[in-house]
Scaffold this active site. Structure first.
Site, PDB file in Angstrom:
ATOM      1  N   PRO A  47       0.044   7.202  -5.107  1.00 52.40           N
ATOM      2  CA  PRO A  47       0.388   6.033  -4.288  1.00 52.40           C
ATOM      3  C   PRO A  47      -0.877   5.335  -3.801  1.00 52.40           C
ATOM      4  O   PRO A  47      -1.769   5.969  -3.241  1.00 52.40           O
ATOM      5  CB  PRO A  47       1.176   6.644  -3.118  1.00 52.40           C
ATOM      6  CG  PRO A  47       1.708   7.931  -3.663  1.00 52.40           C
ATOM      7  CD  PRO A  47       0.656   8.443  -4.586  1.00 52.40           C
ATOM      8  N   GLU A  48      -0.966   4.039  -4.045  1.00 47.80           N
ATOM      9  CA  GLU A  48      -2.123   3.264  -3.617  1.00 47.80           C
ATOM     10  C   GLU A  48      -1.761   2.480  -2.358  1.00 47.80           C
ATOM     11  O   GLU A  48      -0.668   2.631  -1.807  1.00 47.80           O
ATOM     12  CB  GLU A  48      -2.562   2.334  -4.751  1.00 47.80           C
ATOM     13  CG  GLU A  48      -2.984   3.059  -6.018  1.00 47.80           C
ATOM     14  CD  GLU A  48      -4.289   3.824  -5.861  1.00 47.80           C
ATOM     15  OE1 GLU A  48      -4.990   3.645  -4.851  1.00 47.80           O
ATOM     16  OE2 GLU A  48      -4.627   4.615  -6.769  1.00 47.80           O
TER      17      GLU A  48
END
Length: 276
Positions: free
Chosen positions: A2-3
Site C-alpha cells: 500500500p502506497e
C-alpha cells in the site's frame, strides 16, 4: 505494498467514524514488525482523536480523562489493510491487531506481518519520531515546488525514478505513481536526477500531484488485495498509462511500452514519449 494514496484512502474511509470513540479493549495477535512498546490493556477507556497521515503511516491520537496523551502509529507493511465496523467477522489467522471501541472494531489484517502498531507519546517523540524523521515533504505541501525539487536533486547521479522512490525529498511517489508521473512529465526514468532542468522539475511536481490526486479519487490501486476500511477496492490500476502495460502500445504514440528493472522494482515507460 500500500502506497500513500491507499493509506490516505484508508484514513478517509474510517477517520470520521472512529473520531471520539472510546477504547473498550485491544487484542494483539502474532508479533508484527516491531513491538507496540506499551501495555495495550492500559489504554482501555482512552478516546481516539482525529486520525492523521504522514507518508505511509497513520497516527491515531489517544487521550484519557486525566489529560494524558499519546497515540498509535500504524503502518500497513507489504500486504496489510485496516477494517473498521460495528460487526466484523470473527478474527482470522492473519488478524494481528484489534481495537474494540464503543463505535466499532478497528482491525489490522496483515498476512506477511511486515506492518506495525507502535505507541508514542506524540509523533515527535520516541519510536514514531525516529520512523518519521527521514520522510520528505508531503506531495501537496506548499513548499514542494519545481525550484525545491531542482535544488534537492542537484548533484544526484542516481536515476530520477530511484530518487523519487527514496522518499527523502517527497513522499508518496511509490512505484506505480512514479512511473505514471514520469510518463506524464515526459521524463525518461533512467535520466540522472541531477540533470533535470528547473522547467522539467516544475512539470514533474505538477504531474506527481496530479497522479496522486487521481489515485486518491479512484480509491487507490488494488493490484493484489488492497481494500479500504469499508472493504472496497481501488480502481486507479485500470487507468494507468504505462504501469503494468509491457509491450502494449503507448496510448499517446503507439510505441510498445517497455519494462526494465531499477533497484529490484519494475519500471514501465514509453521510449518515445519519455526523453532523457
Amino acid at each position: 505494498m500500500p502506497e500513500l494514496p491507499e493509506v490516505e484512502v484508508t484514513r478517509q474511509s474510517f477517520a470520521d467514524r472512529i473520531a471520539g470513540a472510546q477504547i473498550e479493549s485491544i487484542h494483539m495477535g502474532k508479533p508484527l514488525r516491531w513491538p507496540v512498546g506499551h501495555d495495550v490493556d492500559a489504554l482501555t477507556g482512552w478516546r481516539v482523536g482525529e486520525v492523521l497521515r504522514r507518508g505511509k503511516y497513520l497516527w491515531l491520537p489517544l487521550s484519557d480523562s486525566k489529560g494524558r496523551q499519546g497515540g498509535l502509529l500504524i503502518h500497513l507493511g507489504m500486504s496489510g489493510s485496516l477494517a473498521f465496523g460495528p460487526q466484523l467477522a470473527p478474527a482470522g489467522i492473519h488478524d494481528h491487531f484489534e481495537m474494540i471501541t464503543n463505535r466499532g472494531t478497528l482491525r489490522l489484517t496483515d498476512p506477511r506481518r511486515f506492518g506495525a502498531v507502535i505507541w508514542g507519546e506524540s509523533m515527535q517523540s520516541g519510536v514514531p519520531a525516529k520512523l518519521l524523521a527521514g520522510l520528505g515533504l508531503e506531495p501537496f505541501d506548499a513548499e514542494l515546488t519545481g525550484a525545491y525539487l531542482h535544488e534537492r536533486l542537484k548533484g544526484r547521479k542516481v536515476a530520477i525514478k530511484q530518487a523519487l522512490l527514496a522518499g527523502d525529498i517527497v513522499v508518496g511517489a511509490g512505484n506505480i505513481y512514479a512511473c505514471e508521473a514520469l510518463f506524464r512529465a515526459g521524463i525518461d526514468p533512467r535520466l540522472a536526477a541531477g540533470k533535470l532542468s528547473k522547467p522539467r522539475c516544475e512539470k514533474l511536481v505538477q504531474e506527481i500531484q496530479g497522479v496522486l490526486r487521481q489515485a486518491v479519487a479512484l480509491g487507490g490501486s488494488s493490484l493484489k488485495d488492497f481494500k479500504n476500511a469499508h472493504g472496497a477496492q481501488g480502481h486507479f490500476q485500470l487507468s494507468t498509462q504505462v504501469y503494468g502495460r509491457e509491450n502494449q502500445p503507448c496510448r499517446i504514440c503507439g510505441t510498445p511500452i517497455r519494462r526494465i528493472t531499477q533497484g529490484q522494482r519494475s519500471t514501465f515507460f514509453c521510449p518515445s514519449c519519455q526523453k532523457r
